[in-house]
Design a protein around this motif. Structure first.
Motif, PDB file in Angstrom:
ATOM      1  N   ASP A  29      50.765  -2.020 -48.098  1.00  0.00           N
ATOM      2  CA  ASP A  29      49.909  -1.274 -47.171  1.00  0.00           C
ATOM      3  C   ASP A  29      48.836  -0.484 -47.901  1.00  0.00           C
ATOM      4  OD1 ASP A  29      50.661  -2.006 -44.729  1.00  0.00           O
ATOM      5  OD2 ASP A  29      51.401  -0.042 -44.077  1.00  0.00           O
ATOM      6  N   SER A  30      49.242   0.159 -49.009  1.00  0.00           N
ATOM      7  CA  SER A  30      48.244   0.979 -49.692  1.00  0.00           C
ATOM      8  C   SER A  30      47.206   0.092 -50.380  1.00  0.00           C
ATOM      9  CB  SER A  30      48.904   1.954 -50.666  1.00  0.00           C
ATOM     10  OG  SER A  30      49.659   1.247 -51.605  1.00  0.00           O
ATOM     11  N   ALA A  31      47.641  -1.130 -50.799  1.00  0.00           N
ATOM     12  CA  ALA A  31      46.663  -2.086 -51.347  1.00  0.00           C
ATOM     13  C   ALA A  31      45.673  -2.488 -50.261  1.00  0.00           C
ATOM     14  CB  ALA A  31      47.378  -3.301 -51.897  1.00  0.00           C
ATOM     15  N   ASN A  32      46.233  -2.746 -49.072  1.00  0.00           N
ATOM     16  CA  ASN A  32      45.372  -3.074 -47.937  1.00  0.00           C
ATOM     17  C   ASN A  32      44.427  -1.939 -47.614  1.00  0.00           C
ATOM     18  OD1 ASN A  32      46.004  -5.643 -47.272  1.00  0.00           O
ATOM     19  ND2 ASN A  32      47.589  -5.099 -45.777  1.00  0.00           N
ATOM     20  N   ASP A  33      45.005  -0.720 -47.657  1.00  0.00           N
ATOM     21  CA  ASP A  33      44.207   0.454 -47.324  1.00  0.00           C
ATOM     22  C   ASP A  33      43.034   0.608 -48.274  1.00  0.00           C
ATOM     23  OD1 ASP A  33      45.649   1.087 -45.174  1.00  0.00           O
ATOM     24  OD2 ASP A  33      46.665   2.836 -46.026  1.00  0.00           O
ATOM     25  N   SER A  34      43.269   0.386 -49.585  1.00  0.00           N
ATOM     26  CA  SER A  34      42.161   0.588 -50.511  1.00  0.00           C
ATOM     27  C   SER A  34      41.121  -0.527 -50.352  1.00  0.00           C
ATOM     28  CB  SER A  34      42.643   0.726 -51.947  1.00  0.00           C
ATOM     29  OG  SER A  34      43.344  -0.421 -52.326  1.00  0.00           O
ATOM     30  N   ALA A  35      41.590  -1.744 -50.040  1.00  0.00           N
ATOM     31  CA  ALA A  35      40.629  -2.824 -49.769  1.00  0.00           C
ATOM     32  C   ALA A  35      39.816  -2.496 -48.527  1.00  0.00           C
ATOM     33  CB  ALA A  35      41.367  -4.140 -49.585  1.00  0.00           C
ATOM     34  N   LYS A  36      40.513  -1.971 -47.522  1.00  0.00           N
ATOM     35  CA  LYS A  36      39.842  -1.574 -46.286  1.00  0.00           C
ATOM     36  C   LYS A  36      38.825  -0.480 -46.565  1.00  0.00           C
ATOM     37  CE  LYS A  36      43.052  -2.274 -42.536  1.00  0.00           C
ATOM     38  NZ  LYS A  36      44.203  -1.607 -41.931  1.00  0.00           N
ATOM     39  N   LYS A  37      39.260   0.477 -47.400  1.00  0.00           N
ATOM     40  CA  LYS A  37      38.396   1.611 -47.711  1.00  0.00           C
ATOM     41  C   LYS A  37      37.144   1.127 -48.443  1.00  0.00           C
ATOM     42  CE  LYS A  37      38.344   6.180 -49.859  1.00  0.00           C
ATOM     43  NZ  LYS A  37      36.948   5.971 -50.274  1.00  0.00           N
ATOM     44  N   ARG A  38      37.340   0.191 -49.403  1.00  0.00           N
ATOM     45  CA  ARG A  38      36.181  -0.361 -50.128  1.00  0.00           C
ATOM     46  C   ARG A  38      35.226  -1.041 -49.172  1.00  0.00           C
ATOM     47  NH1 ARG A  38      39.777  -1.743 -54.146  1.00  0.00           N
ATOM     48  NH2 ARG A  38      40.022  -3.852 -53.343  1.00  0.00           N
ATOM     49  N   ARG A  42      31.471   0.126 -48.412  1.00  0.00           N
ATOM     50  CA  ARG A  42      30.375  -0.819 -48.599  1.00  0.00           C
ATOM     51  C   ARG A  42      29.531  -0.909 -47.318  1.00  0.00           C
ATOM     52  NH1 ARG A  42      30.334  -6.428 -50.072  1.00  0.00           N
ATOM     53  NH2 ARG A  42      32.092  -6.696 -48.701  1.00  0.00           N
ATOM     54  N   PHE A  43      30.220  -0.924 -46.176  1.00  0.00           N
ATOM     55  CA  PHE A  43      29.518  -1.012 -44.901  1.00  0.00           C
ATOM     56  C   PHE A  43      28.716   0.265 -44.654  1.00  0.00           C
ATOM     57  CE2 PHE A  43      29.197  -1.027 -40.205  1.00  0.00           C
ATOM     58  CZ  PHE A  43      28.563  -2.251 -40.060  1.00  0.00           C
ATOM     59  N   GLU A  44      29.308   1.412 -45.001  1.00  0.00           N
ATOM     60  CA  GLU A  44      28.588   2.680 -44.826  1.00  0.00           C
ATOM     61  C   GLU A  44      27.331   2.730 -45.692  1.00  0.00           C
ATOM     62  OE1 GLU A  44      31.318   5.911 -45.378  1.00  0.00           O
ATOM     63  OE2 GLU A  44      32.305   5.470 -43.462  1.00  0.00           O
ATOM     64  N   GLN A  45      27.431   2.230 -46.920  1.00  0.00           N
ATOM     65  CA  GLN A  45      26.264   2.194 -47.811  1.00  0.00           C
ATOM     66  C   GLN A  45      25.181   1.284 -47.247  1.00  0.00           C
ATOM     67  OE1 GLN A  45      27.832   0.920 -51.567  1.00  0.00           O
ATOM     68  NE2 GLN A  45      28.980   2.826 -51.841  1.00  0.00           N
ATOM     69  N   TYR A  46      25.646   0.198 -46.668  1.00  0.00           N
ATOM     70  CA  TYR A  46      24.743  -0.780 -46.047  1.00  0.00           C
ATOM     71  C   TYR A  46      23.961  -0.138 -44.893  1.00  0.00           C
ATOM     72  CZ  TYR A  46      23.845  -5.022 -43.164  1.00  0.00           C
ATOM     73  OH  TYR A  46      23.307  -6.008 -42.392  1.00  0.00           O
ATOM     74  N   ILE A  47      24.682   0.553 -44.015  1.00  0.00           N
ATOM     75  CA  ILE A  47      24.054   1.238 -42.886  1.00  0.00           C
ATOM     76  C   ILE A  47      23.093   2.318 -43.391  1.00  0.00           C
ATOM     77  CG2 ILE A  47      24.493   2.733 -40.869  1.00  0.00           C
ATOM     78  CD1 ILE A  47      25.414  -0.110 -40.402  1.00  0.00           C
ATOM     79  N   GLU A  48      23.528   3.029 -44.426  1.00  0.00           N
ATOM     80  CA  GLU A  48      22.719   4.080 -45.037  1.00  0.00           C
ATOM     81  C   GLU A  48      21.384   3.509 -45.538  1.00  0.00           C
ATOM     82  OE1 GLU A  48      23.668   7.173 -45.125  1.00  0.00           O
ATOM     83  OE2 GLU A  48      22.069   8.003 -46.386  1.00  0.00           O
TER      84      GLU A  48
END
Ligand SMILES: [Zn+2]
Length: 153
Positions: A29-38, A42-48
């Motif tokens: 789960d925490s591996a998934n979470d960090s992948a999700k977070k990345r 990345r999406f937030e930077q894109y929108i920015e």
């Protein structure tokens, strides 16, 4: 008595196996979470990037909104202007583009947001599914501004 001990032993094994599984679940789960977070970062930077490098009025022109309300070219406007909403069907323009805050807001249906949201709503309104509308939106920014999720600086 023997029966209880036996059951107790099984029960202990059961707990140990259970804990090991829980451990696995937690770590994956925490591996998934960090992948999700990345992905999210990345999406937030894109929108920015989109918000910084594109202007909502310029984007509206590219999407063909010029012919709708204003007589002059949209980029001559220095204050907020009204156009037909990208999100709902209407005859009288009730969607404001705010060139300073680089956002849109519709008085008719309450939809609003940033430049990305505007383009997404535009494609969504053409009866594309969310997934397709997102793909169209991504293509739009890639084609017109060379901004994409994969070529982050
Ligand atoms: Zn609307």
């Amino acid at each position: 008595m023997r029966g209880i001990t036996k059951h107790g032993g099984f029960f202990l094994i059961f707990i140990l196996v259970g804990m090991k599984n829980i451990d696995n679940i937690i770590s994956s789960d925490s591996a998934n979470d960090s992948a999700k977070k990345r992905r999210r970062d990345r999406f937030e930077q894109y929108i920015e990037r989109i918000n910084q490098e594109t202007r909502i009025i310029q984007v509206a022109i590219l999407l063909g909104y010029r012919k709708l309300k204003p007589k002059k070219s949209l980029d001559k406007y220095s204050r907020s202007i009204k156009i037909l909403c990208p999100s709902h069907k209407e005859d009288t323009p009730s969607c404001s583009l705010d060139p300073f805050r680089n956002i849109f807001n519709c008085m008719g249906c309450g939809t609003g947001g940033n430049v990305y949201d505007f383009v997404f709503q535009h494609f969504k309104r053409m009866n594309y599914s969310d997934k397709l509308a997102r793909q169209k939106t991504a293509k739009f920014f890639k084609k017109n501004f060379n901004i994409s999720l994969s070529n982050e600086k």
